[in-house]
Design a protein around this motif. Sequence first.
Motif, PDB file in Angstrom:
ATOM      1  N   ALA A   1       0.849  -1.189  -0.103  1.00 28.91           N
ATOM      2  CA  ALA A   1      -0.041  -0.028   0.038  1.00 28.91           C
ATOM      3  C   ALA A   1       0.766   1.326   0.097  1.00 28.91           C
ATOM      4  O   ALA A   1       0.400   2.352  -0.632  1.00 28.91           O
ATOM      5  N   ALA A   2       2.091   1.237   0.739  1.00 28.00           N
ATOM      6  CA  ALA A   2       2.807   2.404   0.768  1.00 28.00           C
ATOM      7  C   ALA A   2       3.245   2.751  -0.662  1.00 28.00           C
ATOM      8  O   ALA A   2       3.375   3.884  -1.051  1.00 28.00           O
ATOM      9  N   GLU A   3       3.861   1.790  -1.203  1.00 26.65           N
ATOM     10  CA  GLU A   3       4.491   1.818  -2.687  1.00 26.65           C
ATOM     11  C   GLU A   3       3.363   2.574  -3.590  1.00 26.65           C
ATOM     12  O   GLU A   3       3.674   3.419  -4.443  1.00 26.65           O
ATOM     13  N   LEU A   4       2.095   2.028  -3.472  1.00 23.01           N
ATOM     14  CA  LEU A   4       0.926   2.599  -4.493  1.00 23.01           C
ATOM     15  C   LEU A   4       0.746   3.764  -3.960  1.00 23.01           C
ATOM     16  O   LEU A   4       0.613   4.753  -5.032  1.00 23.01           O
ATOM     17  N   ALA A   5       0.576   4.099  -2.705  1.00 23.80           N
ATOM     18  CA  ALA A   5       0.380   5.398  -2.337  1.00 23.80           C
ATOM     19  C   ALA A   5       1.614   6.625  -2.933  1.00 23.80           C
ATOM     20  O   ALA A   5       1.254   7.514  -3.432  1.00 23.80           O
ATOM     21  N   ALA A   6       2.887   5.993  -2.785  1.00 23.02           N
ATOM     22  CA  ALA A   6       3.704   6.770  -3.176  1.00 23.02           C
ATOM     23  C   ALA A   6       3.977   7.077  -4.755  1.00 23.02           C
ATOM     24  O   ALA A   6       4.100   8.222  -5.282  1.00 23.02           O
ATOM     25  N   ALA A   7       3.245   6.080  -5.507  1.00 21.05           N
ATOM     26  CA  ALA A   7       3.358   6.111  -6.909  1.00 21.05           C
ATOM     27  C   ALA A   7       2.069   7.052  -7.248  1.00 21.05           C
ATOM     28  O   ALA A   7       2.296   7.948  -8.324  1.00 21.05           O
ATOM     29  N   GLN A   8       1.137   7.129  -6.612  1.00 16.82           N
ATOM     30  CA  GLN A   8      -0.256   7.860  -6.822  1.00 16.82           C
ATOM     31  C   GLN A   8       0.331   9.390  -6.804  1.00 16.82           C
ATOM     32  O   GLN A   8       0.122  10.251  -7.497  1.00 16.82           O
ATOM     33  N   ALA A   9       1.078   9.587  -5.670  1.00 20.44           N
ATOM     34  CA  ALA A   9       1.443  10.948  -5.289  1.00 20.44           C
ATOM     35  C   ALA A   9       2.243  11.555  -6.401  1.00 20.44           C
ATOM     36  O   ALA A   9       2.115  12.690  -6.723  1.00 20.44           O
ATOM     37  N   ALA A  10       3.273  10.851  -6.670  1.00 18.37           N
ATOM     38  CA  ALA A  10       4.132  11.122  -7.579  1.00 18.37           C
ATOM     39  C   ALA A  10       3.548  11.596  -9.075  1.00 18.37           C
ATOM     40  O   ALA A  10       3.895  12.546  -9.682  1.00 18.37           O
ATOM     41  N   MET A  11       2.516  10.640  -9.540  1.00 22.07           N
ATOM     42  CA  MET A  11       1.896  11.051 -10.686  1.00 22.07           C
ATOM     43  C   MET A  11       0.977  12.298 -10.427  1.00 22.07           C
ATOM     44  O   MET A  11       1.104  12.933 -11.621  1.00 22.07           O
ATOM     45  N   VAL A  12       0.230  12.320  -9.526  1.00 15.78           N
ATOM     46  CA  VAL A  12      -0.658  13.521  -9.413  1.00 15.78           C
ATOM     47  C   VAL A  12       0.160  14.783  -9.245  1.00 15.78           C
ATOM     48  O   VAL A  12      -0.027  15.772  -9.977  1.00 15.78           O
TER      49      VAL A  12
END
Length: 416
Positions: free
Chosen positions: A255-266
């Motif tokens: 979940a942490a990796e997914l959240a970081a990837a989402q934040a970077a894309m946003v």
Amino acid sequence: METVDLARLQFALTAGAHFLFVILTLGLATLVAVIQTRATFSGNTLHMRMTRFWGQLYIINYAMGIVTGLVMEFQIGLAWRGLTDFAGNVFGSALALETLAAFFVESTFLGLWIFGWNKLNRWAHLAVIWVVALTAYASAFWIMVANGFLQNPVGHVTEGGALRMIDFGALVANPVAQLAFWHVLSGGLIAGGFLMAGVSAYHLRRRTDEQDFFRKSLRIGVGVALPATFFSVTFGSFALNHLQPAKDGAWDGAAAELAAAQAAMVARFGPGDYLPPAGVVQGAGITMMSIWGVLTVVALLSCVLMAFRPLVRDFRLWHRVLMAMIPLPFAAVIAGWIVREIGRQPWTVYGLLRTADAMTPVTAPQMWFSITAFVALFAALILINYWLLARHARRGPGAVALGRNPIDASITAPTF
């Protein structure tokens, strides 16, 4: 369903179906070429009969694969005009080279191989099948180069809202494409090897009179499939180092990796949902790895058992297991394809073109009509292909038409 979802579903079903033909073609082409090499150098009639039997199954699968490949071409223009307008100048070059390899060189030399029995010199006939096998590899390579660009776009600049290629070498050397090619090739060898072993086990279980024929075929199939499983997991492991961040997080279920990837894309592209369906990606990955484990264990045990001739002839439980293994490599490659393709959503060209923007502007009714027609056609082709494969596999080497002398219908090898 939204129109874009329908377009994605259509491409997933038809591309996945075509992929099944490709995988078996890669494996059987290699096996047939190796067996014919042995037959040509030794002059062994049994190995030449093996070449003809397995070669006929290869031809059936190849013919159906060509038909599905041609139908696949229509989808690009019908449903994905946005992709071709934006990136066609780059990844289209790899598709053009694949067309040259598959539809010109490979098909031409396959025709020479089919109709050259009893006409070509034995060395020329052997060279022809190796050209067929190598061009099959080349075809797969250029497809993976095109797909690798969509996964990891390199070697281009953006001009006038579209991409233009500036470095063909970077496109070819893309590690995402290179590793995927070897992973796919080893998957083809696994599929071809287990098909050969499973069909041989079927005939041995039925107490065939062709004991030597199918005993040797079983040993070749298992002997190819075992090292291929190790090559497959090796290149697959290397490829994990080149996953996009969101796909990597989905693969790991982190979940942490997914959240970081989402934040970077946003932060880079603005508000939106940039995460793939993590459950689907992780489930497909677990399925792929689980099947790989089963295939590896069965191949290892089979390598031990096939050293004992009485077991090869009489161990019916083992025969049943090998027969049951035939569909598993195909399930594994589809699961791996799901990880690779769904894991990069919502992008068609990663970081550059979203899937929704890659579509042709069509209506939902048009898309429903298209998907119904394509799925019905592909379902019919798949059923016909596997019915023909099963029919000719059950009939055995005595009913093979490939290479039969047109004058006396005797079983002969190419002219020596």
